[in-house]
Design an enzyme around this catalytic site. Structure first.
Site, short mmCIF file in Angstrom:
data_model
loop_
_atom_site.label_atom_id
_atom_site.label_comp_id
_atom_site.label_asym_id
_atom_site.label_seq_id
_atom_site.Cartn_x
_atom_site.Cartn_y
_atom_site.Cartn_z
N PHE A 133 -15.89 8.15 1.84
CA PHE A 133 -14.65 7.88 2.57
C PHE A 133 -13.96 6.68 1.91
O PHE A 133 -13.70 5.66 2.53
CB PHE A 133 -14.91 7.61 4.06
CG PHE A 133 -15.67 8.70 4.76
CD1 PHE A 133 -14.99 9.77 5.34
CD2 PHE A 133 -17.05 8.67 4.86
CE1 PHE A 133 -15.68 10.79 5.99
CE2 PHE A 133 -17.76 9.68 5.51
CZ PHE A 133 -17.07 10.74 6.08
N CYS B 71 -15.13 1.47 12.34
CA CYS B 71 -14.11 0.99 13.29
C CYS B 71 -14.41 1.52 14.68
O CYS B 71 -13.54 1.48 15.55
CB CYS B 71 -12.71 1.42 12.83
SG CYS B 71 -12.56 3.21 12.62
C1 SAM Z 1 -11.49 4.07 7.72
S1 SAM Z 1 -10.72 4.82 6.33
C2 SAM Z 1 -11.52 3.93 5.05
C3 SAM Z 1 -10.89 4.02 3.69
C4 SAM Z 1 -11.37 2.99 2.67
N1 SAM Z 1 -12.79 2.84 2.67
C5 SAM Z 1 -10.67 1.65 2.91
O1 SAM Z 1 -11.34 0.71 3.35
O2 SAM Z 1 -9.48 1.56 2.65
C6 SAM Z 1 -11.45 6.39 6.37
C7 SAM Z 1 -11.09 7.28 5.22
O3 SAM Z 1 -11.75 8.55 5.42
C8 SAM Z 1 -10.90 9.58 4.96
N2 SAM Z 1 -11.34 10.82 5.64
C9 SAM Z 1 -11.06 11.22 6.90
N3 SAM Z 1 -11.67 12.40 7.16
C10 SAM Z 1 -12.37 12.73 6.04
C11 SAM Z 1 -13.21 13.82 5.68
N4 SAM Z 1 -13.46 14.81 6.55
N5 SAM Z 1 -13.76 13.83 4.45
C12 SAM Z 1 -13.53 12.82 3.57
N6 SAM Z 1 -12.73 11.78 3.84
C13 SAM Z 1 -12.15 11.72 5.06
C14 SAM Z 1 -9.51 9.10 5.33
O4 SAM Z 1 -8.52 9.75 4.53
C15 SAM Z 1 -9.61 7.61 5.05
O5 SAM Z 1 -9.23 7.31 3.74
#
Ligand code: SAM
Length: 409
Positions: A271, A365
């Site tokens: 992620f 979060c």
């Molecule tokens: C809390 S954010 C964290 C992003 C990064 N680590 C940061 O700190 O900027 C969660 C991330 O998970 C991605 N995400 C959401 N659902 C997902 C999925 N099913 N598979 C992969 N990534 C996903 C979102 O696009 C987002 O970029």
């Protein structure tokens, strides 16, 4: 009716226990306070604090009463820190876990570099701000203590955008992110684009120094690159991409991730977003970044390619809910970072639990889904070494944390 507040609920409301009528919710109150008001259902209307808590402070923002943007301005920083840590400890206890907590880090006032504001055209002009508490009304916030001054400075330009492209019948949502090229603005709820509106909006982007304007999903003006610095890299995020809300919060999360990983040499960043952790980590270790949004992966990949002296950084687009990295794919990594959305990462965690990855830096979060996922890892032999709460949404009930889990030697 007079009640004594027993505890804070997850929305920051004070909750009083009553013998006959169940819990009573009283916003703006703190544990231990004696409050008088008129009961209506499970609420206490027109509450008057009879005995204030020692943790009660004068809200630092003059808009606190009218604006619903902050829920905990009436509580001292020490109280909020203790409460947030307690919420995490309780979520862990609910899963049979306890943890050592590292000192909590709170982002300073006026540091929010990313915010979603509400806006509406009115008879006399434009209203921009946050919603008033539990209301459709927009509260104006010229002296907001939460937003970075750079966002407040963008208000005249935002007002001009709403005047040009807003209607009086529909509320607009304005997501504003401060970038090196100027504020990057994403608008929804505006009038449909036509030739004249496009020209007006492009002129306003120039006049007010915005970096980019995206209107109902279409980028209508790019005056300058909306660039962000991550480690030694420069990233240009796609419109609306996830970004940590404050630069200080991002730095604290990254420091905790680094502390958790130590001197690992080959990590997977699950992620990964636009590379908040991957890009700085790649200065000292090999990283494989995995993210579900293809535009974000492309932004990360481009940033990596244009940054000299990084270790190898691969970027993969993959839905980690449906297709988590399997234990054999995880086998070469000596560490993992995992930072899922609020729903947590049940499937990816189950796979990590079956892997031999020695160290996991878990960022979350949502204390509830974090505790659920941590339990699965502990049940599979991981040890929960420590947890650190990072409060980048100060004065709100929102909670972020980093934890270190490792396979004991
Ligand atoms: C809390 S954010 C964290 C992003 C990064 N680590 C940061 O700190 O900027 C969660 C991330 O998970 C991605 N995400 C959401 N659902 C997902 C999925 N099913 N598979 C992969 N990534 C996903 C979102 O696009 C987002 O970029």
């Amino acid at each position: 009716m007079i009640v004594t507040i027993d505890r804070l609920g997850h929305l920051g409301h004070g909750i009083a226990r009553t013998e006959d009528s169940g819990p009573i919710y009283v916003p703006g109150t703190l544990p231990g306070e004696v409050v008088e008001g008129t009961p209506e259902g499970d609420r206490l209307l027109d509450p008057r604090i009879v005995t204030p808590s020692v943790n009660r402070v004068k809200p630092p923002c003059r808009h606190a009463r009218a604006c619903g943007g902050c829920q905990l301005q009436h509580a001292s920083d020490a109280f909020v820190a203790g409460w947030k840590q307690e919420v995490v400890a309780n979520a862990l206890a609910g899963q049979g876990l306890d943890a050592t907590f590292l000192p909590l880090v709170t982002s300073p006032a006026r540091s929010r570099r990313r915010a979603t504001l509400s806006a509406r055209r009115t008879k006399s002009g434009v209203l921009i701000g946050f919603h008033a508490r539990a209301s459709d009304t927009i509260a104006e916030i010229p002296d907001c203590q939460l937003l970075h001054p750079g966002i407040l400075a963008a208000f005249p330009g935002l007002q001009a955008l709403v005047l040009a492209g807003g209607s009086r019948s529909t509320e607009l949502s304005l997501q504003v992110t401060l970038t090196r090229g100027g504020p990057d603005v994403v608008v929804t709820g505006g009038k449909p684009l036509d030739g004249a509106l496009r020209m007006d909006l492009a002129r306003l982007v120039e006049a007010h120094g915005f970096s980019r304007l995206t209107w109902e999903g279409e980028t209508v003006a790019l005056r300058d690159r909306p660039a962000l610095t991550m480690g030694t890299a420069t990233v240009v995020p796609p419109p609306g991409a996830f970004l940590q809300a404050t630069a200080e919060g991002e730095a604290a999360l990254l420091a905790a991730v680094r502390r958790a990983l130590g001197s690992q040499k080959r990590v997977v960043d699950l992620f990964s977003g636009i590379g908040t952790f991957s890009l700085p980590l790649a200065q000292s270790m090999e990283v494989h970044a995995v993210e579900g949004d293809a535009a974000m992966t492309r932004a990360l990949d481009l940033a990596a390619r244009n940054t000299p002296n990084l270790h190898r950084l691969g970027a993969e687009t993959r839905d980690l809910f449906r297709r988590p990295l399997e234990p054999d794919e995880l086998s070469g990594f000596t560490g993992a970072v995992i930072d899922p959305p609020r729903a947590g990462a049940e499937a990816q965690t189950a796979s990590l639990a079956r892997s031999a990855v020695p160290v996991i830096a878990a960022v979350s979060c949502n204390p509830v889904t974090f505790a659920r996922d941590a339990r699965a890892l502990v049940a599979a032999g991981y040890r929960l070494d420590w947890v650190q709460v990072v409060d980048q949404f100060r004065w709100s009930t929102h909670i972020e944390l980093v934890a270190r889990l490792c396979r004991p030697d």
